[in-house]
Design a protein around this motif. Structure first.
Motif, short mmCIF file in Angstrom:
data_model
loop_
_atom_site.label_atom_id
_atom_site.label_comp_id
_atom_site.label_asym_id
_atom_site.label_seq_id
_atom_site.Cartn_x
_atom_site.Cartn_y
_atom_site.Cartn_z
N UNK A 40 44.45 48.79 35.24
CA UNK A 40 43.03 48.47 35.37
C UNK A 40 42.88 46.97 35.56
N UNK A 41 41.77 46.54 36.17
CA UNK A 41 41.58 45.10 36.34
C UNK A 41 41.25 44.45 35.00
N UNK A 42 41.19 43.13 34.99
CA UNK A 42 41.03 42.41 33.73
C UNK A 42 39.73 42.79 33.01
N UNK A 43 38.64 42.93 33.74
CA UNK A 43 37.38 43.29 33.10
C UNK A 43 37.46 44.65 32.44
N UNK A 44 38.11 45.61 33.11
CA UNK A 44 38.25 46.96 32.54
C UNK A 44 39.14 46.94 31.31
N UNK A 45 40.22 46.16 31.36
CA UNK A 45 41.11 46.08 30.20
C UNK A 45 40.43 45.36 29.03
N UNK A 46 39.65 44.33 29.33
CA UNK A 46 38.89 43.64 28.29
C UNK A 46 37.95 44.59 27.58
N UNK A 47 37.26 45.44 28.36
CA UNK A 47 36.33 46.40 27.78
C UNK A 47 37.08 47.47 26.99
N UNK A 50 38.34 45.63 23.93
CA UNK A 50 37.36 44.79 23.25
C UNK A 50 37.97 43.45 22.82
N UNK A 51 38.53 42.75 23.78
CA UNK A 51 39.22 41.49 23.51
C UNK A 51 38.76 40.43 24.49
N UNK A 52 39.18 39.20 24.21
CA UNK A 52 38.84 38.09 25.11
C UNK A 52 39.79 38.06 26.30
N UNK A 53 39.38 37.36 27.33
CA UNK A 53 40.23 37.23 28.52
C UNK A 53 41.53 36.49 28.19
N UNK A 54 41.44 35.47 27.33
CA UNK A 54 42.64 34.71 26.96
C UNK A 54 43.66 35.58 26.24
N UNK A 55 43.17 36.43 25.33
CA UNK A 55 44.06 37.33 24.60
C UNK A 55 44.73 38.31 25.54
N UNK A 56 43.95 38.85 26.46
CA UNK A 56 44.50 39.80 27.43
C UNK A 56 45.56 39.13 28.30
N UNK A 57 45.26 37.95 28.78
CA UNK A 57 46.20 37.28 29.67
C UNK A 57 47.49 36.90 28.95
N UNK A 58 47.40 36.64 27.67
CA UNK A 58 48.60 36.33 26.90
C UNK A 58 49.49 37.58 26.80
N UNK A 59 48.87 38.73 26.59
CA UNK A 59 49.63 39.98 26.52
C UNK A 59 50.25 40.32 27.87
N UNK A 60 49.47 40.14 28.95
CA UNK A 60 49.97 40.43 30.29
C UNK A 60 51.10 39.47 30.68
#
Length: 248
Positions: A40-47, A50-60
């Motif tokens: 899923x794209x970043x917005x879908x994964x954030x939703x 329920x996390x911030x973009x920075x947290x998601x990008x760190x995991x990715x």
């Protein structure tokens, strides 16, 4: 997909990216996500998490560093073929690595030749006299039938006489060293280089000239300091990554 926070305590919030990483890693390891699938794209994964973009990008970023995914601007985030971890923490045979990961190891013998050490580029590192004999063993190493590496091993004849008798598609040189010749392996030194594959490596590993291989050089010694073998190994860049456990 279920939505909502994975962690909801302040104590664990600091490590939230690790849990996101673990969830996506499990999806890939279990086959829920397969090589070639698009995340899923970043917005879908954030939703979803329920996390911030920075947290998601760190995991990715952690997933990408370990070879699970590849992020491309034009395509998005794509699941990659799982890479094998070659640990640099201790000397370990290809067979041991594969079995530890639940993969069936095998070898395709290309050649096994013997010559005088003076004709070998590795005479000096193996500490051999001009008239001593040296084996050159060339094999394609496979995991579940798929070519993973091309290995060329140089072994002094005086240490492993008539080693060719014990070589077949399932044999492990380490098992032969320790089980047949009762050798005690001590230390080894490994160096790595990323490079473009030559024609021989391209053919052996079924890769294109635009691919990348990890060229490994390994010199191993017996416990008494005698050089045991020198290996030139070419590992498919899309199948392997090397890791080391370091202590300060």
């Amino acid at each position: 997909l279920a939505r909502g926070p994975i962690l909801n305590t302040k104590e664990k919030k600091k490590y939230l990216y690790q849990e996101i990483y673990q969830t996506l890693q499990n999806d890939i390891e279990s086959g829920k996500l397969n090589p070639g699938d698009k995340l899923d794209n970043e917005n879908e994964l954030k939703d979803r998490f329920n996390i911030s973009r920075d947290t998601l990008r760190k995991a990715l970023a952690k997933l990408e560093a370990e070879g699970y995914i590849k992020r491309k601007k034009s395509l998005g985030t794509i699941v990659q073929k799982k890479k094998h971890d070659y640990s640099l923490a201790h000397l370990e045979s290809f067979t041991e690595q594969m079995k530890a990961r639940g993969i069936t190891p095998s070898s395709e013998m290309i050649s096994c030749t013997i010559s005088e050490a003076i004709d070998s580029p590795y005479q000096k590192v193996l500490n051999l006299k001009d008239d001593e004999k040296i084996y050159r063993i060339e094999r394609i190493r496979k995991g579940d039938g798929n070519p993973i590496s091309l290995e060329i091993s140089y072994i002094p004849y005086k240490i492993c006489p008539e080693i060719y008798k014990y070589l077949d598609e399932t044999s492990s040189l380490y098992q032969i060293y320790e089980g047949i010749y009762h050798l005690k392996i001590g230390v080894g030194r490994i160096t790595l280089e990323a490079e473009k594959p030559g024609k021989i490596v391209q053919k052996a590993l079924d890769i294109s000239k635009s691919g990348t291989v990890l060229h490994m050089h390994c010199l191993a010694h017996l416990e008494n300091g005698t050089p045991l073998y020198y290996v030139d190994g070419y590992y498919k860049g899309d199948s392997y990554y090397f890791s080391a456990f370091l202590i300060r």
